[in-house]
Each structure stands twice: as structure tokens, then as C-alpha cells.
Design an enzyme around this catalytic site. Structure first.
Site, PDB file in Angstrom:
ATOM      1  CE  LYS A  66      -6.453  13.886  -0.606  1.00 40.03           C
ATOM      2  NZ  LYS A  66      -7.604  14.489  -1.265  1.00 40.03           N
ATOM      3  CE  LYS A  90      -7.391   4.097  -5.988  1.00 41.44           C
ATOM      4  NZ  LYS A  90      -8.201   5.049  -6.766  1.00 41.44           N
ATOM      5  CE  LYS A 102     -13.904   8.391  -5.850  1.00 45.76           C
ATOM      6  NZ  LYS A 102     -12.524   8.242  -6.336  1.00 45.76           N
ATOM      7  CG  ASN A 217      -7.991  14.499 -15.027  1.00 46.70           C
ATOM      8  OD1 ASN A 217      -6.950  13.836 -15.066  1.00 46.70           O
ATOM      9  ND2 ASN A 217      -8.092  15.569 -14.282  1.00 46.70           N
ATOM     10  CB  SER A 348      -4.327  14.249  -3.414  1.00 47.30           C
ATOM     11  OG  SER A 348      -5.209  14.671  -4.418  1.00 47.30           O
TER      12      SER A 348
END
Ligand code: NAD
Length: 411
Positions: A66, A90, A102, A217, A348
Site C-alpha cells: 500500500k 508506517k 510507493k 493537501n 485508505s
């Protein structure tokens, strides 16, 4: 030192603190898969351009890979490798069953038309199709990518598979299976932790001045949420520079001004605010400096000049290891990226669950679940910081590595 080597240095520091098994360290020291693609895009003038793109899958022992993907001219393999490793760490800090990945494309999207960005995104999906999927690797937004781009991503992948596969990506628009609270989640998660951190020190929001680097953001949302809670946001910046004001700014006004005038430097009451360079903004007197722009913003050169008491890292890797050491000596406490910005990936994850069940939660329900996960992670990190007498960054790595070691021992 490359960004990936910075990440490994951070992992190694925490590994020695907790006596991590050598094999675990070895496994984490290289991504499991690195994909490099050349993306052809038909430009509006009829010419064909090739863009360099990447997807790195660092580790999936805790669950499917992810991580977001970004459109930026500074993207390269070393950066994407580092960002993918931070995703593994994380997810383990907050204890969600996901691994780390990523992606990125070397491009300045501001120079492309919307049609060109759409074609770039769709062709990137076609090239990544064999290695992504709702149970394999689920991308998400990052720098210069947003819900619209995620919608194109989901649509293209679904077309390739001949059925609705919107679960291949998170951070989609609400109309297209996105989660309530996702666009604010990165900032919201960080704000929950900052609230806990300051509350434990008996510092009240209305007594706290905040400077935010990076009004995008994460930064813009953080400024808005902090203001709603009574904190005083007195400085903000974007890639063109910043402003600092005697009184707190109104982030909503700055947002609409930025939309009209392209940068925050043209915003704020001129009687109250003055323009500052990006370098000066980082050196302003304030209680909390929120770093929400890019990597490597505080370095050994400017870290000695930082005057903030505390730093909240919403960006990934905004402080180099040398700067980290300097700030430690200056007693400036840092709430580290791998904990502070984990709210984005956490929501997410909620989006993935909602897509799988086709059952959608309210914003209040999402924020309640997010808060619970963030505050629990914060308490674990704090406990480890006390146990190992170390910084919050080292403690966050220790928390994550402990979980990864346990998972890897099951293999
Ligand atoms: P974004 O593109 O929306 O915003 C980045 C902002 O930083 C822009 O306003 C840009 O102008 C500004 N900026 C760039 N260089 C700057 C500089 N030198 N000084 C001041 N401002 C500068 O990106 P974002 O999604 O908000 O991401 C920001 C950071 O947060 C990145 O490190 C990203 O990896 C991290 N992050 C984002 C998410 C997410 O969900 N969007 C999740 C976790 C981490």
C-alpha cells in the site's frame, strides 16, 4: 547519502535499540520488487512523449502493498524506494494489516493539460497492471495526485479487467467509492496526535502558535483543523514562498485566495502579514512547526536556526538524519512522519474495507475509528520512548520493527 540510505540508517538505529533479529533487518534493507516503466503519452499538439515512472513494493509481510504515487520532477528510484520503506514502517506503527509500496512519475503536472494528465495516468495503470490489484498492491494519492486521478486509475484498471475493480486504488472521489474523511485524514491523524502531545504538557490550543510549511493537501487541511480547534496559525507557505502574520490567519480565506492568485504569498491582510522566503519560514519563532511539503527541508545547514519548540512531520522525511541530531541537541521535540502522517493510510484502509463490503461509514464514524488508532499508536510510541529512553522517532521505529519481527517470525 541517498534518501533510501537515510531510511535504512533510521531503521538500523532503532534495530540496535531493541536488539532486532539480523535477518529481519536484512529483509527490510531491500524492497521486494522494483518496477520501472516508460509511459508513452500523446500530447495535445500530437507529439508523443515518454515519461519515466516507478512502483516499488517494499514489503508485504503484514498485508498487501500500500502506498501513494506522486507526479513530481524530483521523483527517482532512490526516493521511491525510501518512501516505500516508510510505508512498510508506517503501517506497522499504527498496526494496520498492510505492507509498504510507493510510486511516482517524473513530471511537472502543472505543465500538462488535464487531458494529458489523464492519458499519463491511464497509461501508467496499463504498465503497472500485472503487479497491482485490490489484494496485491493498492496505490493512493500523494504529492500532485488527487481524487480525480485516482478515479481515472480505478476506471482504467476496471476496463483492463472487464469488471468493476475500484478497490485497486484508494483516495477516490466519494461518488466513485471513496471514503468520507479520506482527503483530510493525513492532517486529521497528525492533529489528533498533536492534541494528545500538547494536552499531556498542559499546553492549550489558544496559547499555541503554529507555522505550516506546504499549503497543499496535508498542510492546508492541518491549518484549517488546527484553527477550528483554537490554535493560532501565524505562518504558511507553498513552493513560491510564505507569509507570516502578527495575528492568526484564516486558512479558508488563504485557500480561496491561493486558488485565485496561485500562491499564498499574495494572501493575508497586508497590514498584518509580511512575505517571507521559504528558508525564513522554517526559522520563525513559533510553538509548533508543521512540515507538510517535501523531503529534506531541515538539513544540517538550517536546523541550528530553527526556533520552534516542537515539530509535527506531516510530510515524509522532511528532516535529514544530521538535522535530526541537531534538533535533538537543541531539545526540539519531533513528532515523526511515520506516526504523524499515518492517518492517510489508515483511512485508505477503511476505504478498502468499505469497498469490499459495499457499506459506507459516516465522516463521524471514520474519524472516531481514526482517532482510536492514532491515539493507541501514540501511546505505544510514548511507552517505547520511555522504555528505551529515546526520541519519539526512534520509539516509533522500535514499535514498528517489533511488529514486523513478530510477523516475519511466522514465515
Ligand atoms: P501537495 O502537492 O498537495 O502539497 C505540497 C505543498 O507543498 C504544495 O502546496 C507545494 O507548493 C508545497 N511546497 C513544495 N515545496 C515547498 C517548499 N520548499 N516550501 C514550502 N512549500 C513547498 O502534497 P500533499 O499530498 O499535501 O503531500 C505533502 C507531504 O505529505 C508529502 O511529503 C507527502 O508524501 C506527505 N503525505 C501525504 C499524504 C496524503 O494523503 N496526501 C499522506 C501521507 C504523507
Amino acid at each position: 547519502m541517498s534518501l533510501f540510505n537515510n531510511t535504512l540508517a533510521q531503521i538500523e538505529k532503532a534495530a540496535s535499540l531493541i536488539g532486532l533479529n539480523e535477518d529481519v533487518l536484512h529483509i527490510l534493507s531491500e524492497p521486494q520488487r522494483k518496477v520501472e516503466v516508460s509511459i508513452p503519452v500523446r500530447m495535445d499538439d500530437g507529439s508523443l512523449r515518454l515519461f519515466e515512472g516507478f512502483r516499488v513494493q517494499h514489503n508485504n509481510v503484514c498485508g498487501p502493498y500500500k502506498g501513494g504515487f506522486r507526479y513530481h520532477t524530483q521523483v527517482d528510484m532512490e526516493e521511491v524506494k525510501a518512501l516505500s520503506a516508510w510505508m512498510t514502517i508506517k503501517c506497522a506503527v499504527v498496526g494496520i494489516p498492510l505492507g509498504g509500496a510507493k510510486g511516482g512519475v517524473v513530471v511537472n503536472p502543472k505543465e500538462l493539460s488535464e487531458g494529458e494528465i489523464e492519458r499519463l495516468t491511464r497509461n501508467y495503470v496499463r504498465l503497472l497492471e500485472p503487479v497491482i490489484g485490490p489484494d496485491m498492491d493498492i496505490p493512493a494519492p500523494d504529492v500532485n495526485t488527487n481524487a480525480k486521478i485516482m478515479d481515472w486509475f480505478a476506471d482504467e484498471y476496471s476496463k483492463l479487467k472487464g469488471k468493476d475493480m475500484k478497490g485497486v486504488v484508494t483516495g477516490k472521489s466519494l461518488e466513485n467509492g471513496g471514503s468520507k474523511g479520506r482527503s483530510a485524514a493525513t492532517a486529521q491523524g497528525g492533529v489528533y496526535i498533536l492534541d494528545e502531545f500538547l494536552r499531556e504538557k498542559d499546553i492549550k490550543p489558544e496559547e499555541t502558535t503554529i507555522v505550516v510549511q506546504g499549503f497543499g493537501n496535508a498542510g492546508e487541511t492541518a491549518a484549517r483543523l488546527l484553527t477550528e480547534e483554537g490554535y493560532k496559525v501565524v505562518g504558511v507557505s507553498d513552493s513560491q514562498g510564505g507569509i507570516v502574520c502578527a495575528h492568526a490567519v484564516n486558512p479558508e480565506e488563504i485557500s480561496s485566495c491561493k486558488t485565485d492568485k496561485s500562491s499564498v504569498v499574495h494572501c493575508g491582510d497586508p497590514a498584518d502579514c509580511r512575505r517571507v522566503t521559504n528558508e525564513d519560514l522554517l526559522e520563525l519563532e513559533c510553538d509548533v512547526l508543521v512540515l507538510a511539503a517535501m523531503e529534506n527541508q531541515l538539513t544540517k545547514e538550517n536546523a541550528p536556526l530553527v526556533k520552534a519548540k516542537y515539530i509535527l512531520e506531516l510530510a515524509n522525511g522532511p528532516i535529514t538524519p544530521e538535522a535530526d541530531e541537531t534538533l535533538k541537541q537543541k531539545n526540539i521535540c519531533i513528532i515523526p512522519d511515520i506516526l504523524a502522517n499515518a492517518g492517510g493510510v489508515t483511512v485508505s484502509y477503511f476505504e478498502m474495507l468499505q469497498n469490499a463490503d459495499n457499506n459506507y461509514l459516516s465522516e463521524e464514524e471514520i474519524n472516531e475509528k481514526l482517532k482510536e488508532i492514532m491515539v493507541t499508536a501514540w501511546q505505544e510510541v510514548k511507552t517505547n520512548a520511555e522504555k528505551y529512553e529515546c526520541t519519539l522517532r526512534e520509539a516509533a521505529y522500535a514499535t514498528a520493527l517489533g511488529r514486523l519481527e513478530e510477523k516475519l517470525s511466522e514465515l
